[in-house]
Design an enzyme around this catalytic site. Structure first.
Site, mmCIF file in Angstrom:
data_model
loop_
_atom_site.group_PDB
_atom_site.id
_atom_site.type_symbol
_atom_site.label_atom_id
_atom_site.label_comp_id
_atom_site.label_asym_id
_atom_site.label_seq_id
_atom_site.Cartn_x
_atom_site.Cartn_y
_atom_site.Cartn_z
ATOM 1 N N GLU A 85 1.158 5.479 1.550
ATOM 2 C CA GLU A 85 0.430 4.843 0.434
ATOM 3 C C GLU A 85 1.407 4.817 -0.737
ATOM 4 O OE1 GLU A 85 -2.549 3.623 0.747
ATOM 5 O OE2 GLU A 85 -3.188 4.502 2.646
ATOM 6 N N CYS A 89 -1.896 3.495 -9.240
ATOM 7 C CA CYS A 89 -1.148 2.668 -8.281
ATOM 8 C C CYS A 89 -1.772 1.293 -8.161
ATOM 9 C CB CYS A 89 -1.076 3.368 -6.932
ATOM 10 S SG CYS A 89 -2.679 3.800 -6.270
#
Ligand code: NAD
Length: 528
Positions: A244, A278
């Site tokens: 990720e 993010c």
């Protein structure tokens, strides 16, 4: 990138509150020996945990969600202290999603991991065919500092529900958040050893974990640069790895948008968690037809945002290195002719508070347009036609998430389908992460694999396919010995099954029947 000060001799490190500079924790800097001990303990615990019932897993998970809720104030304080965010941000974006994921998998885990029966094929007459999900073993999980609790808890929750043991390494700056995950699971009754936390930085502790020879899976959340190194280590061992990674997400505001919702949504996507998200909005793309009114509205919303630690305020940046990147991007953009409409500098005084900043007149060669910013610094860019917006959006190396604001859902869906990203929100921001039922992850250099939802839970398992057969047959027609004309039987069967049209099928079945009779005769001759 980690700020914690390491005292090598004492093999410990101090963590400072980014908002005040005060020391708020001191932890052992663990090396290869401690990591090895943790993996061994996890391996031993796995032997029992893999056989635990879903009833037990469910009971522990529901209890864990309850413990989060009962201790939310205390946990939020601890998370906010080492990260610099507000308590409100810690509650909403760290504690809430983790509690929700505990509850979601408590309810759905068994169904998602139960054997799946499948229909047969022509090669499976009389068989029962199904596949089962088996835990992989010991999972190494590495977490970043920006949502330190949620992003530590997420992989742990998924791995443990699937019957694995986990060794978690939180970011050294946010060590306590990782320890809280373990604390909750201990209190909830998870057997000792199933979840271990190793404390330390990336270069020593993280490296020792990813190089450990007895891991069965790696789960990494962090930067693309480090993720690549972690993925290479996994590839050397041929173990699966979920990555990720970073992002450069856009919000596209079309001329059909509700401009008030768009301005409020974009401001939240851009500045929540001080822009250190993010899946936060990094580039704000606006149809030139509504550019001016939208910029006016967004500027007004942004100017109202204040830095500080009270509810609704924008907390401190977490890492000195990240602040340096933001200041460098401001300098670079200004030098190349960009205009600051609000913000643009750090607050005076202690802490790493940076004013929410909007830039106009940016160009593609500026760092703020090309590189991940990960801070409260956002360019607003006009576009002429959707093709140009898509072109800008897809031109970065990243593909994590994105947002589209339009009241025309057909237009919204079309844009969503053209964005090369792991998720898209229409008239919304960030929310795909918060829905535990939606798979989460990135495209391009933003990641490999998914977690959350049904497929995300199954990612923490090995899938085993099984067939069962119990008719009183001594052998199959395609086992040895094969008749001389076996190839002809196969060719006729292929025609019968795969060439469309009823005539072809009848011809094929006829030819197959003749070849089978010949085959039986030849086999009988062989036996005689
Ligand atoms: P980072 O890559 O610097 O560190 C992440 C983790 O990796 C930390 O725990 C660190 O200690 C560890 N690490 C560092 N070097 C290592 C090594 N050599 N071996 C093993 N582990 C090592 O990232 P960060 O600064 O903590 O987080 C910010 C980045 O994370 C941003 O790029 C952001 O976009 C990304 N991020 C992605 C997601 C996502 O879900 N896609 C979520 C949050 C953050």
């Amino acid at each position: 990138m980690e700020a914690a000060t390491v005292t090598e001799l004492k093999r410990e490190y101090a963590v400072r509150d980014p908002a005040t500079g005060e020391e708020v924790g001191r932890y052992p800097l663990m090396g290869r020996d401690e990591v090895d001990r943790a993996v061994k303990r996890a391996r031993e615990a796995f032997a029992n945990w893999k056989n635990s019932s879903f009833k037990e897993r469910k009971r522990i998970f529901l209890r864990a969600a309850q413990i989060i809720a009962e201790n939310a104030e205390d946990y939020a304080d601890r998370i906010a202290r080492e990260n610099g965010k507000t308590r409100t941000d810690a509650m909403l974006a760290d504690l809430f999603p983790a509690a929700d994921l505990f509850k979601y998998y408590a309810k759905k885990g068994e169904a998602f991991l139960s054997p799946v029966r499948v229909s047969g094929s022509i090669l499976l007459p009389g068989r029962r065919a199904y596949y089962v999900f088996e835990p992989r073993g010991v999972v190494g999980a590495i977490a970043p500092w920006n949502y330190p609790f949620s992003l530590s808890a997420g992989p742990v929750i998924s791995a443990v529900m699937a019957g694995n043991a986990v060794v978690l390494k939180p970011s050294s700056q946010t060590t306590d958040a990782g320890l809280i995950v373990k604390e909750i699971l201990d209190k909830a009754g998870l057997p000792e050893g199933v979840v271990q936390v190793v404390t330390g930085n990336g270069a020593i502790t993280g490296q020792a974990l990813i190089e450990h020879p007895d891991l069965d899976m790696l789960f990494f959340t962090g930067s693309t640069a480090i993720g690549r190194q972690v993925n290479i280590k996994a590839a050397e061992r041929l173990i699966p790895a979920v990555m990720e990674l970073g992002g450069k997400d856009v919000a596209i505001v079309t001329k059909n948008a509700d401009l008030d919702r768009a301005a409020n949504g974009v401001a939240f996507g851009a500045f929540t968690n001080c822009g250190q998200t993010c899946i936060g909005t990094e580039l704000i793309l606006v149809d030139r037809a509504v550019y001016e009114p939208f910029v006016a509205k967004l500027t007004a919303v942004t100017k109202r945002l204040k830095t500080g630690k009270r509810p609704g305020q924008i907390g401190s940046m977490t890492m000195a290195e990240q602040l340096r990147i933001v200041e460098d991007q401001v300098k670079d953009a200004k030098e190349k002719g960009a205009r600051v409409v609000t913000g643009g500098e750090r607050e005076p005084g202690p802490g790493m508070f940076f004013r929410p900043t909007l830039f106009l007149d940016t160009t593609p060669d500026m760092k703020v347009r090309k590189d991940e910013t990960f801070g409260p610094l956002k360019p607003v860019i006009p576009f002429d036609g959707i093709d140009e917006a898509i072109e800008i959006a897809n031109s970065t190396e990243y593909g994590l998430s994105g947002a589209v604001f339009t009241r025309d859902l057909v237009e919204g869906r079309l844009i969503a389908s053209r964005l090369k990203t792991g998720s898209v929100n229409i008239n919304d921001v960030l929310i795909t992460y918060a829905a535990p039922s939606l798979p989460f992850g990135g495209a391009k250099h933003s990641g490999v694999g998914r977690y959350h939802g049904k497929m995300g839970l199954r990612a923490f398992t090995d899938v085993k396919s099984i067939t069962e057969f119990n008719w009183p047959l001594k052998r199959e027609p395609y086992w040895y010995p094969l008749p001389e004309n076996a190839d002809k039987v196969a060719a006729a069967a292929l025609r019968a099954f795969f060439i469309p049209g009823i005539l072809n099928r009848i011809k094929g079945i006829g030819a197959a029947a003749r070849e089978i009779i010949r085959a039986i005769k030849s086999l009988k001759k062989g036996e005689a």
